[in-house]
Design a protein around this motif. Structure first.
Motif, mmCIF file in Angstrom:
data_model
loop_
_atom_site.group_PDB
_atom_site.id
_atom_site.type_symbol
_atom_site.label_atom_id
_atom_site.label_comp_id
_atom_site.label_asym_id
_atom_site.label_seq_id
_atom_site.Cartn_x
_atom_site.Cartn_y
_atom_site.Cartn_z
ATOM 1 N N ARG A 162 0.816 -1.224 0.000
ATOM 2 C CA ARG A 162 0.000 0.000 0.000
ATOM 3 C C ARG A 162 0.846 1.268 0.000
ATOM 4 N N CYS A 163 2.115 1.137 0.353
ATOM 5 C CA CYS A 163 3.001 2.302 0.444
ATOM 6 C C CYS A 163 3.690 2.527 -0.898
ATOM 7 N N ALA A 164 3.414 3.667 -1.522
ATOM 8 C CA ALA A 164 4.028 3.984 -2.808
ATOM 9 C C ALA A 164 5.479 4.380 -2.645
ATOM 10 N N SER A 165 5.803 5.134 -1.581
ATOM 11 C CA SER A 165 7.172 5.616 -1.409
ATOM 12 C C SER A 165 7.312 6.332 -0.073
ATOM 13 N N ILE A 166 8.564 6.526 0.325
ATOM 14 C CA ILE A 166 8.916 7.429 1.413
ATOM 15 C C ILE A 166 9.753 8.535 0.783
ATOM 16 N N ARG A 167 9.321 9.774 0.934
ATOM 17 C CA ARG A 167 9.988 10.918 0.315
ATOM 18 C C ARG A 167 10.686 11.741 1.399
ATOM 19 N N ASN A 168 11.947 12.082 1.156
ATOM 20 C CA ASN A 168 12.802 12.695 2.159
ATOM 21 C C ASN A 168 13.031 14.180 1.857
ATOM 22 N N VAL A 169 12.653 15.071 2.796
ATOM 23 C CA VAL A 169 12.897 16.505 2.631
ATOM 24 C C VAL A 169 14.261 16.916 3.183
ATOM 25 N N ASN A 170 14.922 15.999 3.904
ATOM 26 C CA ASN A 170 16.284 16.202 4.430
ATOM 27 C C ASN A 170 16.413 17.420 5.345
ATOM 28 N N PHE A 171 15.586 17.425 6.390
ATOM 29 C CA PHE A 171 15.724 18.370 7.494
ATOM 30 C C PHE A 171 15.851 17.536 8.776
ATOM 31 N N PRO A 172 17.058 17.028 9.071
ATOM 32 C CA PRO A 172 17.236 16.121 10.211
ATOM 33 C C PRO A 172 16.971 16.800 11.549
ATOM 34 N N LEU A 173 16.707 15.964 12.544
ATOM 35 C CA LEU A 173 16.556 16.453 13.908
ATOM 36 C C LEU A 173 17.912 16.867 14.467
ATOM 37 N N PRO A 174 17.939 17.825 15.409
ATOM 38 C CA PRO A 174 19.219 18.311 15.947
ATOM 39 C C PRO A 174 19.910 17.258 16.805
ATOM 40 N N LYS A 175 21.226 17.193 16.665
ATOM 41 C CA LYS A 175 22.061 16.277 17.444
ATOM 42 C C LYS A 175 23.336 17.012 17.861
ATOM 43 N N PRO A 176 23.936 16.646 19.000
ATOM 44 C CA PRO A 176 25.115 17.382 19.471
ATOM 45 C C PRO A 176 26.325 17.238 18.555
ATOM 46 N N GLN A 177 26.420 16.132 17.824
ATOM 47 C CA GLN A 177 27.604 15.908 16.993
ATOM 48 C C GLN A 177 27.507 16.548 15.609
ATOM 49 N N TYR A 178 26.366 17.196 15.318
ATOM 50 C CA TYR A 178 26.185 17.821 14.009
ATOM 51 C C TYR A 178 25.770 19.277 14.175
ATOM 52 N N SER A 179 26.200 20.117 13.241
ATOM 53 C CA SER A 179 25.704 21.493 13.237
ATOM 54 C C SER A 179 24.262 21.484 12.749
ATOM 55 N N ASP A 180 23.444 22.313 13.350
ATOM 56 C CA ASP A 180 22.016 22.345 13.012
ATOM 57 C C ASP A 180 21.778 23.452 11.999
ATOM 58 N N GLU A 181 22.227 23.207 10.765
ATOM 59 C CA GLU A 181 22.152 24.243 9.744
ATOM 60 C C GLU A 181 20.785 24.317 9.066
ATOM 61 N N ARG A 182 19.915 23.341 9.365
ATOM 62 C CA ARG A 182 18.569 23.327 8.776
ATOM 63 C C ARG A 182 17.533 23.097 9.889
ATOM 64 N N PRO A 183 17.437 24.014 10.848
ATOM 65 C CA PRO A 183 16.577 23.776 12.020
ATOM 66 C C PRO A 183 15.095 23.751 11.662
ATOM 67 N N ILE A 184 14.427 22.683 12.066
ATOM 68 C CA ILE A 184 13.003 22.509 11.755
ATOM 69 C C ILE A 184 12.168 23.598 12.407
ATOM 70 N N GLN A 185 12.513 23.982 13.664
ATOM 71 C CA GLN A 185 11.703 24.988 14.354
ATOM 72 C C GLN A 185 11.712 26.322 13.612
ATOM 73 N N VAL A 186 12.855 26.682 13.070
ATOM 74 C CA VAL A 186 12.949 27.937 12.319
ATOM 75 C C VAL A 186 12.073 27.876 11.082
ATOM 76 N N GLU A 187 12.112 26.752 10.380
ATOM 77 C CA GLU A 187 11.276 26.583 9.188
ATOM 78 C C GLU A 187 9.792 26.612 9.545
ATOM 79 N N ARG A 188 9.452 25.977 10.662
ATOM 80 C CA ARG A 188 8.057 25.988 11.124
ATOM 81 C C ARG A 188 7.594 27.411 11.412
#
Length: 286
Positions: A162-188
């Motif tokens: 029933r699932c046609a696909s999973i589509r990725n917008v590539n806005f990962p959740l924040p993590k300490p080991q990565y810079s948060d250059e695409r913050p979801i809260q800001v986009e929201r």
């Protein structure tokens, strides 16, 4: 003596973080309305429900949001005692697990069945609601790692056809080991102010591709941190002429719980056997 409300639900967030976490995406204390993602969108669906909200068990995987299998398993295990405690209390006739990746859902449903109390959750409810609305659904999701959690849920819930696909917008959740250059809260916040949002634009692009290229006729949103997209994505697609439903997890899980309570059922005793059932099957087939 006044009658009890028909719907008495406990909503349980997937986890809570240590106070002062720099990776907090919602409140973990204060009024229950402030501890829910996008409460204004969900409020009409809770209008006829007597509900409480648990902020979620304190995380033990780390002081950041959940994306990996280890993190999902950790928070899933942590909230099972909350489910049992809620069932034992006798206060509730359904449990709604919040969180897009459904951590601990199948195990929580087993606990609920032992008390005759239905348990619902976001991805599971969305996939089944999608089956009522169309032939194929696509999942609009946030990151490669989270995509694979959703992929595994599609297989686990027997929704691969029933699932046609999973589509990725590539806005990962924040993590300490990565810079948060695409913050979801800001986009929201940008999108809710009516300003341009790269995340919303990406969701629209992937939704249209899911429709045109993958054959989806229903869309659902994978991560609860992205559930705010639902009304905005629905509006944008309608303005483009696409007559396609966009689902969101909290509302689907709440409405699924209402349906199960109204029907007076929770889960099949053959799907979730308890102890030593009086009748048993010699063979299970696929």
């Amino acid at each position: 003596m006044s009658a009890q409300p028909k719907f008495r639900f406990l909503l349980i967030n997937a986890f809570s973080l240590e106070p002062g976490s720099g990776f907090q995406m919602r409140a973990f204390s204060g009024p229950k309305e402030e501890q829910m993602h996008n409460y204004a969108d969900v409020a009409p669906f809770l209008a006829d429900v007597d509900w409480d909200l648990h902020p979620g068990a304190r995380s033990t995987h780390g002081n950041w949001p959940v994306e990996t299998k280890f993190e999902f398993m950790s928070v899933g295990i942590n909230r099972l005692p909350l489910v049992r405690e809620a069932c034992e209390s006798g206060k509730y006739n359904a449990i709604v697990l919040l969180g897009g990746g459904d951590p601990g859902y199948l195990e929580a449903r087993e606990i609920g069945r032992s008390f005759g109390i239905p348990v619902t959750t976001c991805a599971h409810a969305q996939m089944h609601m999608a089956g009522l609305l169309g032939h194929k659904f696509s999942i609009i999701d946030i990151s490669e790692t989270h995509n694979m959690q959703m992929y595994n849920l599609v297989l686990q819930y027997r929704m691969a056809d029933r699932c046609a696909s999973i589509r990725n917008v590539n806005f990962p959740l924040p993590k300490p080991q990565y810079s948060d250059e695409r913050p979801i809260q800001v986009e929201r916040d940008r999108a809710l102010r009516g300003e341009p949002s790269a995340m919303l634009d990406a969701a629209v692009e992937e939704a249209v591709s899911a429709i045109e290229e993958d054959g989806a006729d229903v869309l659902m949103i994978g991560c609860s941190a992205a559930f705010w997209l639902q009304p905005l994505l629905q509006k944008r697609l309608r303005e483009m002429g696409w007559d396609v439903p966009v689902l969101e997890g909290y509302r689907c899980a709440i409405e699924a719980a209402k349906t199960l309570v109204s029907l007076g059922v929770d889960a099949s005793g053959l799907a979730i056997p308890l102890g030593r059932p009086s009748r048993w099957r010699r063979k299970k087939v696929f």
